[in-house]
Design a protein around this motif. Structure first.
Motif, PDB file in Angstrom:
ATOM      1  N   GLY A  54       0.815  -1.203   0.000  1.00  0.00           N
ATOM      2  CA  GLY A  54       0.000   0.000   0.000  1.00  0.00           C
ATOM      3  C   GLY A  54       0.849   1.254   0.000  1.00  0.00           C
ATOM      4  O   GLY A  54       2.051   1.221   0.267  1.00  0.00           O
ATOM      5  N   SER A  55       0.203   2.369  -0.306  1.00  0.00           N
ATOM      6  CA  SER A  55       0.872   3.668  -0.234  1.00  0.00           C
ATOM      7  C   SER A  55      -0.159   4.735   0.083  1.00  0.00           C
ATOM      8  O   SER A  55      -1.367   4.475   0.052  1.00  0.00           O
ATOM      9  N   SER A  56       0.324   5.931   0.364  1.00  0.00           N
ATOM     10  CA  SER A  56      -0.562   7.065   0.626  1.00  0.00           C
ATOM     11  C   SER A  56      -1.148   7.641  -0.650  1.00  0.00           C
ATOM     12  O   SER A  56      -1.922   8.598  -0.600  1.00  0.00           O
ATOM     13  N   GLY A  57      -0.782   7.077  -1.792  1.00  0.00           N
ATOM     14  CA  GLY A  57      -1.272   7.543  -3.091  1.00  0.00           C
ATOM     15  C   GLY A  57      -0.162   7.542  -4.116  1.00  0.00           C
ATOM     16  O   GLY A  57       1.026   7.463  -3.769  1.00  0.00           O
ATOM     17  N   ASN A  58      -0.521   7.608  -5.381  1.00  0.00           N
ATOM     18  CA  ASN A  58       0.469   7.622  -6.451  1.00  0.00           C
ATOM     19  C   ASN A  58       1.440   8.790  -6.279  1.00  0.00           C
ATOM     20  O   ASN A  58       1.021   9.939  -6.136  1.00  0.00           O
ATOM     21  N   GLY A  59       2.717   8.484  -6.294  1.00  0.00           N
ATOM     22  CA  GLY A  59       3.730   9.522  -6.174  1.00  0.00           C
ATOM     23  C   GLY A  59       4.082   9.894  -4.750  1.00  0.00           C
ATOM     24  O   GLY A  59       4.985  10.706  -4.534  1.00  0.00           O
ATOM     25  N   ALA A  60       3.380   9.319  -3.770  1.00  0.00           N
ATOM     26  CA  ALA A  60       3.693   9.603  -2.367  1.00  0.00           C
ATOM     27  C   ALA A  60       5.069   9.032  -2.023  1.00  0.00           C
ATOM     28  O   ALA A  60       5.569   8.127  -2.692  1.00  0.00           O
ATOM     29  N   THR A  61       5.658   9.542  -0.963  1.00  0.00           N
ATOM     30  CA  THR A  61       7.012   9.112  -0.618  1.00  0.00           C
ATOM     31  C   THR A  61       7.082   7.619  -0.313  1.00  0.00           C
ATOM     32  O   THR A  61       8.065   6.964  -0.648  1.00  0.00           O
ATOM     33  N   ASN A  62       6.017   7.073   0.310  1.00  0.00           N
ATOM     34  CA  ASN A  62       6.081   5.639   0.598  1.00  0.00           C
ATOM     35  C   ASN A  62       5.819   4.794  -0.652  1.00  0.00           C
ATOM     36  O   ASN A  62       6.240   3.643  -0.723  1.00  0.00           O
ATOM     37  N   HIS A  63       5.157   5.380  -1.644  1.00  0.00           N
ATOM     38  CA  HIS A  63       5.028   4.700  -2.947  1.00  0.00           C
ATOM     39  C   HIS A  63       6.399   4.628  -3.618  1.00  0.00           C
ATOM     40  O   HIS A  63       6.823   3.561  -4.084  1.00  0.00           O
ATOM     41  N   LEU A  64       7.108   5.748  -3.634  1.00  0.00           N
ATOM     42  CA  LEU A  64       8.424   5.776  -4.275  1.00  0.00           C
ATOM     43  C   LEU A  64       9.425   4.897  -3.521  1.00  0.00           C
ATOM     44  O   LEU A  64      10.273   4.249  -4.138  1.00  0.00           O
ATOM     45  N   ALA A  65       9.315   4.852  -2.193  1.00  0.00           N
ATOM     46  CA  ALA A  65      10.204   3.982  -1.415  1.00  0.00           C
ATOM     47  C   ALA A  65      10.008   2.523  -1.817  1.00  0.00           C
ATOM     48  O   ALA A  65      10.979   1.774  -1.984  1.00  0.00           O
ATOM     49  N   ALA A  88      -4.215   3.034   4.371  1.00  0.00           N
ATOM     50  CA  ALA A  88      -3.267   1.980   3.986  1.00  0.00           C
ATOM     51  C   ALA A  88      -2.870   1.156   5.203  1.00  0.00           C
ATOM     52  O   ALA A  88      -2.796  -0.078   5.140  1.00  0.00           O
ATOM     53  N   LEU A  89      -2.619   1.831   6.315  1.00  0.00           N
ATOM     54  CA  LEU A  89      -2.263   1.125   7.547  1.00  0.00           C
ATOM     55  C   LEU A  89      -3.415   0.235   8.016  1.00  0.00           C
ATOM     56  O   LEU A  89      -3.205  -0.905   8.434  1.00  0.00           O
ATOM     57  N   THR A  90      -4.639   0.754   7.934  1.00  0.00           N
ATOM     58  CA  THR A  90      -5.811  -0.026   8.338  1.00  0.00           C
ATOM     59  C   THR A  90      -5.907  -1.325   7.552  1.00  0.00           C
ATOM     60  O   THR A  90      -6.162  -2.396   8.115  1.00  0.00           O
ATOM     61  N   ASP A  91      -5.669  -1.244   6.245  1.00  0.00           N
ATOM     62  CA  ASP A  91      -5.753  -2.444   5.420  1.00  0.00           C
ATOM     63  C   ASP A  91      -4.575  -3.386   5.632  1.00  0.00           C
ATOM     64  O   ASP A  91      -4.708  -4.596   5.466  1.00  0.00           O
ATOM     65  N   LEU A  92      -3.411  -2.850   6.001  1.00  0.00           N
ATOM     66  CA  LEU A  92      -2.298  -3.733   6.352  1.00  0.00           C
ATOM     67  C   LEU A  92      -2.650  -4.543   7.598  1.00  0.00           C
ATOM     68  O   LEU A  92      -2.465  -5.762   7.634  1.00  0.00           O
TER      69      LEU A  92
END
Length: 219
Positions: A54-65, A88-92
């Motif tokens: 998961g990520s906070s959205g396309n292009g978010a820092t955790n997506h890029l990580a 994202a955390l909830t679904d994890l």
């Protein structure tokens, strides 16, 4: 990520000082049979496309990580973008996704209760207060942090830049100020304007490559 930014961060800004940095940690759902980064890489290689992150959205820092992780590890995981790190955390935690890069403040409490398993931190070296290895210990050169810095408009007189730099560095060395930052998951940095300029150049090169390789686009 933003091709029509409207300004050039190198030409239009004068670096003053890097103030703080904020790492992410790499977490997985407890059902994932991986107790380390190396085991996660091995699992992802053995079952391409079977893990979702998961990520906070396309292009978010955790997506890029995560895209940097995929590229350096040579693995295939499915991206599930959310509208923020909370969902994202909830679904994890619910097991709807298996992998998530997120700030320590959001994942570590669930690591301690066993609802998530945190494998590593994304900084270049281990962090005091976090009993975690780094991703880079398995994937040399991996680093993904969010940093906050002060810039001025290009052309700002050098004495002004120097005065601001000195005052901010002085404040960052104050234990009370440092503690306030750490309380919200930020780590004081400081340094020279040249240090910040180099950081900007390095990250522009690093993340531009990730964005091009992963074809990241903001909706």
């Amino acid at each position: 990520v933003y091709p029509k930014l409207g300004y050039d961060p190198v030409k239009d800004l004068a670096p003053i000082v890097t103030m703080t940095t904020s790492p992410n940690v790499l977490g997985v759902h407890p059902s994932v049979p991986a107790k380390s980064v190396a085991e996660l890489v091995a699992l992802a290689k053995a079952k391409p496309g079977s893990l979702s992150y998961g990520s906070s959205g396309n292009g978010a820092t955790n997506h890029l990580a995560a895209e940097l992780f995929k590229s350096m590890a040579g693995v295939d995981m499915v991206h599930v973008p959310y509208k923020g790190g909370g969902p994202a955390l909830t679904d994890l935690l619910a097991g709807q996704i298996q992998v998530l890069f997120n700030p320590p403040s959001s994942l570590m409490p669930h690591h301690r209760t066993g609802r998530a398993r945190v494998l590593a931190v994304t900084t270049r070296s281990r962090l005091e207060g976090l009993d975690l290895p780094t991703v880079a210990e398995t994937l040399p050169g991996f680093e993904s942090t969010v940093w906050f810095a002060l810039f001025a408009p290009a052309g700002t007189p050098a004495p002004i830049i120097a005065r601001l730099n000195a005052e901010v560095n002085r404040a960052l060395k104050d234990p009370a100020v440092a503690e306030q930052f750490r309380a919200v998951g930020l780590f004081p940095v400081g340094g020279t304007p040249e240090d910040l300029a180099q950081l900007l150049r390095t990250d522009l090169e690093r993340w531009a490559k990730v964005v091009r390789t992963a074809k990241v686009k903001v909706d």
